[in-house]
Structures are given as structure tokens and as C-alpha cells.
Design a protein around this motif. Structure first.
Motif, PDB file in Angstrom:
ATOM      1  N   PRO A  46      40.314  40.683  46.289  1.00  0.00           N
ATOM      2  CA  PRO A  46      40.045  40.198  44.931  1.00  0.00           C
ATOM      3  C   PRO A  46      40.430  38.735  44.743  1.00  0.00           C
ATOM      4  CG  PRO A  46      41.192  42.298  44.853  1.00  0.00           C
ATOM      5  CD  PRO A  46      41.183  41.847  46.276  1.00  0.00           C
ATOM      6  N   PHE A  47      41.447  38.268  45.423  1.00  0.00           N
ATOM      7  CA  PHE A  47      41.860  36.883  45.288  1.00  0.00           C
ATOM      8  C   PHE A  47      40.910  35.934  46.012  1.00  0.00           C
ATOM      9  CE2 PHE A  47      45.784  39.433  45.028  1.00  0.00           C
ATOM     10  CZ  PHE A  47      46.090  39.155  43.719  1.00  0.00           C
ATOM     11  N   TYR A  49      37.665  36.496  46.504  1.00  0.00           N
ATOM     12  CA  TYR A  49      36.396  36.432  45.781  1.00  0.00           C
ATOM     13  C   TYR A  49      36.504  35.607  44.508  1.00  0.00           C
ATOM     14  CZ  TYR A  49      34.464  39.818  48.984  1.00  0.00           C
ATOM     15  OH  TYR A  49      34.009  40.431  50.119  1.00  0.00           O
ATOM     16  N   THR A  50      37.686  35.466  43.947  1.00  0.00           N
ATOM     17  CA  THR A  50      37.805  34.625  42.745  1.00  0.00           C
ATOM     18  C   THR A  50      37.710  33.149  43.099  1.00  0.00           C
ATOM     19  OG1 THR A  50      40.216  34.655  42.907  1.00  0.00           O
ATOM     20  CG2 THR A  50      39.205  36.304  41.501  1.00  0.00           C
ATOM     21  N   ILE A  51      37.982  32.797  44.346  1.00  0.00           N
ATOM     22  CA  ILE A  51      37.845  31.400  44.763  1.00  0.00           C
ATOM     23  C   ILE A  51      36.395  30.982  44.709  1.00  0.00           C
ATOM     24  CG2 ILE A  51      38.066  29.830  46.727  1.00  0.00           C
ATOM     25  CD1 ILE A  51      40.531  31.425  47.561  1.00  0.00           C
TER      26      ILE A  51
END
Length: 52
Positions: A46-47, A49-51
Motif C-alpha cells: 500500500p505504501f 502504490y501511494t508513491i
């Protein structure tokens, strides 16, 4: 053996046509692809993909 030949042909193309500026782009795309593949099943996904 087929993948290796593709990489060698791509390198020969870049050298013959003087398109060496493509090398950093290809390397970055490969690293991003590997990052996504290796973190897909982890808690970091999840971290990552937020980039993007």
C-alpha cells in the motif's frame, strides 16, 4: 535463452543507432517493475502504490 537474446539485440540497437540515452529509461522501468513485483504480496504494497 530468448530473453537474453532480446536484451543483447536491444543493446546492439542502442549502440548502432547511437540511442544510448534509452539505457537509463529502460533501467528505471525495469527497476520499477521489479519493485512492484517483489512488494506485491508484502505489507509495503500500500505504501509503494501511494508513491505512484
Amino acid at each position: 535463452m530468448g530473453k537474453r537474446k532480446t536484451v543483447i539485440d536491444l543493446f546492439k540497437f542502442m549502440v548502432e543507432r547511437k540511442k544510448l540515452w534509452l539505457a537509463p529509461l529502460i533501467i528505471i522501468l525495469m527497476l520499477l517493475g521489479l519493485l512492484i513485483v517483489f512488494t506485491q504480496g508484502s505489507a509495503l504494497a500500500p505504501f509503494i502504490y501511494t508513491i505512484f
